[in-house]
Design a protein around this motif. Structure first.
Motif, short mmCIF file in Angstrom:
data_model
loop_
_atom_site.label_atom_id
_atom_site.label_comp_id
_atom_site.label_asym_id
_atom_site.label_seq_id
_atom_site.Cartn_x
_atom_site.Cartn_y
_atom_site.Cartn_z
N SER A 22 32.05 34.75 -25.50
CA SER A 22 32.42 36.11 -25.88
C SER A 22 33.89 36.40 -25.59
CB SER A 22 31.53 37.12 -25.15
OG SER A 22 31.61 36.94 -23.75
N GLN A 23 34.43 35.82 -24.51
CA GLN A 23 35.84 36.06 -24.18
C GLN A 23 36.77 35.45 -25.23
OE1 GLN A 23 36.43 34.67 -20.18
NE2 GLN A 23 35.02 36.16 -19.29
N ILE A 24 36.52 34.20 -25.59
CA ILE A 24 37.33 33.57 -26.64
C ILE A 24 37.06 34.24 -27.98
CG2 ILE A 24 37.74 31.41 -27.89
CD1 ILE A 24 37.07 29.91 -25.32
N GLY A 25 35.81 34.64 -28.20
CA GLY A 25 35.47 35.30 -29.45
C GLY A 25 36.16 36.63 -29.64
N LEU A 26 36.48 37.33 -28.54
CA LEU A 26 37.22 38.59 -28.65
C LEU A 26 38.73 38.35 -28.66
CD1 LEU A 26 37.27 41.67 -28.71
CD2 LEU A 26 37.15 41.67 -26.22
N ALA A 27 39.19 37.35 -27.92
CA ALA A 27 40.64 37.10 -27.82
C ALA A 27 41.22 36.63 -29.16
CB ALA A 27 40.93 36.08 -26.73
N LEU A 28 40.50 35.75 -29.86
CA LEU A 28 41.04 35.21 -31.12
C LEU A 28 41.18 36.29 -32.20
CD1 LEU A 28 39.26 31.73 -31.34
CD2 LEU A 28 41.59 32.27 -30.58
N PRO A 29 40.17 37.17 -32.43
CA PRO A 29 40.41 38.26 -33.39
C PRO A 29 41.52 39.21 -32.95
CG PRO A 29 38.07 37.97 -33.02
CD PRO A 29 38.77 37.12 -32.01
N THR A 30 41.68 39.40 -31.64
CA THR A 30 42.75 40.26 -31.15
C THR A 30 44.12 39.70 -31.53
OG1 THR A 30 41.37 40.93 -29.28
CG2 THR A 30 43.72 41.39 -29.13
N ILE A 31 44.27 38.39 -31.36
CA ILE A 31 45.54 37.76 -31.73
C ILE A 31 45.76 37.85 -33.24
CG2 ILE A 31 46.78 35.56 -31.76
CD1 ILE A 31 45.24 34.83 -29.18
N LEU A 32 44.70 37.64 -34.02
CA LEU A 32 44.81 37.77 -35.48
C LEU A 32 45.18 39.20 -35.88
CD1 LEU A 32 44.48 36.56 -38.30
CD2 LEU A 32 42.04 37.10 -38.17
N LEU A 33 44.57 40.18 -35.24
CA LEU A 33 44.89 41.58 -35.53
C LEU A 33 46.32 41.92 -35.11
CD1 LEU A 33 41.52 43.23 -34.46
CD2 LEU A 33 42.44 43.13 -36.78
N TYR A 34 46.81 41.26 -34.08
CA TYR A 34 48.21 41.47 -33.67
C TYR A 34 49.15 40.99 -34.78
CZ TYR A 34 52.30 41.61 -30.63
OH TYR A 34 53.53 41.90 -30.08
N GLU A 35 48.80 39.86 -35.41
CA GLU A 35 49.61 39.39 -36.52
C GLU A 35 49.53 40.35 -37.71
OE1 GLU A 35 51.63 36.83 -36.34
OE2 GLU A 35 50.99 36.40 -34.28
N VAL A 36 48.35 40.91 -37.94
CA VAL A 36 48.21 41.93 -38.99
C VAL A 36 49.05 43.15 -38.66
CG1 VAL A 36 46.57 43.49 -40.13
CG2 VAL A 36 45.91 41.12 -39.65
N SER A 37 49.13 43.51 -37.40
CA SER A 37 49.94 44.66 -36.98
C SER A 37 51.43 44.41 -37.24
CB SER A 37 49.71 44.94 -35.49
OG SER A 37 48.36 45.22 -35.22
N ILE A 38 51.87 43.17 -37.03
CA ILE A 38 53.27 42.84 -37.32
C ILE A 38 53.55 43.00 -38.81
CG2 ILE A 38 54.97 40.98 -37.33
CD1 ILE A 38 53.65 39.89 -34.81
N TRP A 39 52.65 42.50 -39.63
CA TRP A 39 52.80 42.64 -41.09
C TRP A 39 52.79 44.11 -41.49
CZ3 TRP A 39 49.23 44.70 -44.57
CH2 TRP A 39 49.56 44.54 -45.91
N SER A 40 51.89 44.89 -40.90
CA SER A 40 51.81 46.31 -41.23
C SER A 40 53.08 47.04 -40.81
CB SER A 40 50.59 46.92 -40.54
OG SER A 40 50.49 48.30 -40.82
N ALA A 41 53.63 46.71 -39.64
CA ALA A 41 54.87 47.34 -39.19
C ALA A 41 56.03 46.99 -40.13
CB ALA A 41 55.19 46.89 -37.76
N ARG A 42 56.06 45.75 -40.62
CA ARG A 42 57.12 45.39 -41.58
C ARG A 42 56.99 46.19 -42.86
NH1 ARG A 42 60.07 41.29 -39.77
NH2 ARG A 42 59.14 39.66 -38.45
N MET A 43 55.76 46.42 -43.32
CA MET A 43 55.56 47.22 -44.51
C MET A 43 56.03 48.65 -44.31
SD MET A 43 54.27 45.26 -46.87
CE MET A 43 53.57 46.46 -48.01
N VAL A 44 55.75 49.20 -43.13
CA VAL A 44 56.20 50.56 -42.82
C VAL A 44 57.72 50.64 -42.81
CG1 VAL A 44 56.26 52.33 -41.01
CG2 VAL A 44 54.11 51.21 -41.59
N GLU A 45 58.36 49.67 -42.17
CA GLU A 45 59.82 49.67 -42.10
C GLU A 45 60.43 49.47 -43.49
OE1 GLU A 45 60.10 47.78 -37.58
OE2 GLU A 45 60.61 46.57 -39.33
#
Length: 278
Positions: A234-257
């Motif tokens: 469960s720990q690895i299962g939550l950490a990996l989507p979190t890292i993926l969502l962090y990358e999505v957040s970077i893409w979303s921030a670039r779109m906003v900028e």
């Protein structure tokens, strides 16, 4: 300013304050009423809902090569299953009533926002519950069976084992596990919403998120260790989507900028073209 002028100023400001308090009370009544109705519905169907939550456990027994027809859960105190049903009804009531609660919050805050701010805020109000449901679905269809399969693999059953050690989870502990996983994944899936909102107001930038990526990866595993049960699945299962969502957040921030830069250039061109004409 004299004391009389101060009293007049207070009297003028008291009316809007009272109106806001009345509005707040009305919104709270609607939100509490929605939660109460959803709570009653979930409590009435608590057994059916709990049986639905046991299905991932049955999938895990199939994966472990065991008989899924003999999935047993127990309760060791007379009142345990009753309070488990109440807890389940409260959790389900909050989930079902969330659209109404979020709508009431938005209606209370919206009059104080500009039109463009309301247009910017509304998509996030819609995206937030959708992302939460995606996280909950991921828990139900994948991670709960994986976690239960991990726990079932620790059993000692069969004729070759002199000591029989079988998993008999309590209903309260199983519900607590499900709720913890759903809340953890649901909150983590709000990461793109939060970072995009912060990028819109200028508190975050895409370059800043890229620079902090290595710290975010470490933080993802730390947060996963805190929010999930103490097992590596469960720990690895939550950490990996979190890292993926962090990358999505970077893409979303670039779109906003990028959009902000396009709006700035369009405004400058409009001012330049309007200058000679004036």
């Amino acid at each position: 300013m004299s004391s009389k002028d101060e009293e007049d100023e207070i009297e003028k400001s008291s009316a809007p304050l009272i109106e806001h308090l009345i509005e707040l009370r009305s919104r709270l009544i609607w939100a509490i009423a929605a939660f109460f109705v959803a709570f009653l519905v979930c409590f009435f169907f608590a057994r059916e809902i709990f049986n639905l939550l046991v299905i991932p456990f049955q999938w895990a027994t199939d994966w472990a090569g065991l008989d899924s027809e003999k999935v047993d859960l127990i309760y060791t105190a007379p009142q345990e299953f009753f309070f488990t049903q109440i807890k389940l009804a409260m959790f389900g009531g909050i989930v079902l009533a969330f659209p109404v609660i979020a709508t009431q919050i938005y209606k209370f805050v919206a009059p104080g926002l500009y039109r463009n701010e309301r247009r910017a805020f509304l998509p996030f109000l819609i995206a937030s519950p959708i992302l939460f449901l995606i996280g909950g679905a991921l828990v139900y269809f994948f991670f709960t069976p994986m976690v239960m399969w991990f726990f079932l693999s620790m059993q000692q059953v069969g004729p070759d084992n002199e000591i029989q050690i079988s998993l008999l989870p309590r209903v309260s502990e199983y519900l607590g596990l499900i709720m913890t996983l759903i809340l953890s994944f649901g909150l983590v899936f709000q990461l793109p919403v939060v970072t995009t909102l912060m990028a819109r107001v200028g508190l975050l930038s895409a370059d800043g998120l890229v620079d902090k990526r290595k710290y975010a990866i470490v933080a993802a595993f730390v947060v996963a260790a805190v929010l999930t049960p103490p097992d590596p699945v469960s720990q690895i299962g939550l950490a990996l989507p979190t890292i993926l969502l962090y990358e999505v957040s970077i893409w979303s921030a670039r779109m906003v900028e990028r959009k902000r830069e396009e709006e700035r250039r369009a405004a400058e061109e409009a001012e330049t073209s309007a200058g000679p004409a004036s």
